[in-house]
Design a protein around this motif. Structure first.
Motif, PDB file in Angstrom:
ATOM      1  N   VAL A   1       0.833  -1.210   0.000  1.00 19.10           N
ATOM      2  CA  VAL A   1       0.000   0.000   0.000  1.00 19.10           C
ATOM      3  C   VAL A   1       0.863   1.253   0.000  1.00 19.10           C
ATOM      4  CG1 VAL A   1      -1.656   1.329   1.352  1.00 19.10           C
ATOM      5  CG2 VAL A   1      -1.980  -1.125   1.066  1.00 19.10           C
ATOM      6  N   THR A   2       1.869   1.289   0.844  1.00 22.96           N
ATOM      7  CA  THR A   2       2.713   2.484   0.921  1.00 22.96           C
ATOM      8  C   THR A   2       3.599   2.637  -0.311  1.00 22.96           C
ATOM      9  OG1 THR A   2       4.312   1.169   2.206  1.00 22.96           O
ATOM     10  CG2 THR A   2       2.767   2.550   3.434  1.00 22.96           C
TER      11      THR A   2
ATOM     12  N   SER B   1       1.732   4.494  -2.991  1.00 21.50           N
ATOM     13  CA  SER B   1       1.235   5.821  -2.644  1.00 21.50           C
ATOM     14  C   SER B   1       1.944   6.862  -3.504  1.00 21.50           C
ATOM     15  CB  SER B   1       1.487   6.115  -1.162  1.00 21.50           C
ATOM     16  OG  SER B   1       2.877   6.066  -0.876  1.00 21.50           O
ATOM     17  N   PRO B   2       1.334   8.040  -3.684  1.00 20.98           N
ATOM     18  CA  PRO B   2       1.951   9.079  -4.526  1.00 20.98           C
ATOM     19  C   PRO B   2       3.326   9.494  -4.003  1.00 20.98           C
ATOM     20  CG  PRO B   2      -0.341   9.609  -4.044  1.00 20.98           C
ATOM     21  CD  PRO B   2       0.024   8.437  -3.186  1.00 20.98           C
TER      22      PRO B   2
ATOM     23  N   GLY C   1       1.902  11.468   7.381  1.00 23.40           N
ATOM     24  CA  GLY C   1       1.073  11.209   6.215  1.00 23.40           C
ATOM     25  C   GLY C   1       0.994  12.401   5.283  1.00 23.40           C
TER      26      GLY C   1
ATOM     27  N   GLY D   1       4.364  12.706   3.634  1.00 23.01           N
ATOM     28  CA  GLY D   1       4.723  11.571   2.789  1.00 23.01           C
ATOM     29  C   GLY D   1       5.915  10.807   3.318  1.00 23.01           C
TER      30      GLY D   1
ATOM     31  N   LEU E   1       7.196   7.844   4.389  1.00 28.16           N
ATOM     32  CA  LEU E   1       6.743   6.453   4.328  1.00 28.16           C
ATOM     33  C   LEU E   1       7.275   5.621   5.485  1.00 28.16           C
ATOM     34  CD1 LEU E   1       7.044   5.688   0.496  1.00 28.16           C
ATOM     35  CD2 LEU E   1       5.080   6.518   1.785  1.00 28.16           C
TER      36      LEU E   1
END
Length: 337
Positions: A26-27, A30-31, A297, A300, A302
């Motif tokens: 999932v991470t 992520s963008p 979050g 960003g 991670l």
């Protein structure tokens, strides 16, 4: 008991591996990427691609997960700490050790160092909140359940329903309006820094109140339902026919058996308090893990998001194990399989 504990620990290990892989996937999708965060938004694509290769981010997903897991358990060094990259990221514990969660790009420090103080602050907030949540919810639930169907039961149940339906952010705003803006009895923020006007204890009042309101009503309703169901059991009627008073029956028999279903709910509140208090900590500027998760979050970061999420998963698994063991302590007839 030992065989059950070992079997459950094996299941927890398998669950941890699967959960960590899903979290990593999932991470990873992520963008944004780690290389883009390091080089900045104006870096050329070829520069980002070159750094991806140096960090191993251009490898297939399963290989990247194995690399990440190897760093976590101490089999490999974190590539971000390579002096050749010139990132000035150092770890006083060395390059390889168990529990190496990597580096926080937001703070330019190892994740373990970043989490130390917020984790202690959240543990303090959670401990104080649980000191109010457990006795309050048990008292309300036991009283309401032991008097199921009466006016007292309806009054307590209605009050719990109202409190439970109020979102945390709304409860925080209401309490701030009353006790800060109107009466000026309490501080509006909780930085945990003592001053001449506000002590640390006074700064904990509103966050603890919000968490207590958010959790105690829900737990009390679970306890009430379990107690009301237990009061209908045949052995309760038998005890009444033998001449025991209602108080004696409730204290000696009903509470012990009625606490089995709510035990899981009570223990899972620990996981929620440690990792799920983002709203409460953000409202009151409380320096805990929840607020840190929100900041990570938005930035960003991670590594920080992954670590806090893994901690929440681990807490959920441990509390579930404790709940299973507590079943046997409350009722020896329960067999753990």
């Amino acid at each position: 008991m030992l065989a059950f504990a070992l079997r459950r620990l094996g299941q927890l290990l398998v669950t941890a591996i699967i959960s960590s892989f899903l979290l990593f996937v999932v991470t990873e999708f992520s963008p944004g990427t780690v290389s883009r965060q390091i080089l900045g938004p104006y870096a050329l694509p070829n520069q980002v691609e070159l750094l991806d290769q140096k960090l191993g981010l251009s490898q297939p997903l399963p290989r990247r997960y194995l690399n990440w897991l190897s760093v976590l358990v101490g089999l490999k060094a974190n590539p971000l700490g390579d002096p050749a990259l010139g990132l000035d990221l150092t770890d006083s514990r060395g390059d390889r050790y168990f529990g190496n969660f990597g580096y926080s790009l937001m703070f330019k420090q190892p994740v373990r160092d970043v989490l130390a103080e917020p984790l202690a602050n959240s543990a303090l907030l959670g401990a104080v909140a649980m000191a109010f949540i457990i006795p309050l919810s048990l008292f309300i639930g036991i009283v309401a359940g032991a008097n199921a169907g009466t006016r007292l039961d309806r009054l307590l149940s209605f009050g719990c329903l109202i409190v439970t339906s109020i979102p945390e952010y709304a409860a925080g705003v209401i309490l701030l309006t009353i006790f800060v803006s109107y009466f000026s009895w309490l501080p509006g923020t909780s930085p945990l820094l003592a001053s001449e006007q506000w002590s640390v204890a006074s700064q904990l009042v509103l966050p603890v109140a919000v968490l207590t309101l958010a959790s105690a009503g829900y737990v009390a309703r679970i306890v009430r339902a379990s107690m009301a169901d237990t009061m209908t059991k045949p052995y309760v009627r038998t005890a009444l026919l033998k001449g025991l008073t209602k108080r004696q029956i409730v204290m000696r028999h009903v509470i012990r058996n009625g606490m089995i279903p709510p035990m899981t709910v009570l223990l899972l509140q620990l996981n929620w308090l440690v990792g799920g208090v983002v709203v409460c900590e953000s409202i009151f500027a409380y320096p805990g893990v929840g607020r840190l998760l929100l900041q990570a979050g938005l930035f960003g970061d991670l590594a920080l998001v992954q670590t806090i999420t893994l901690m929440s998963l681990a807490m959920a698994a441990v509390t579930q194990l404790l709940a299973d063991i507590s079943y046997m302590a409350l009722n020896p007839r329960v067999r753990l399989t």
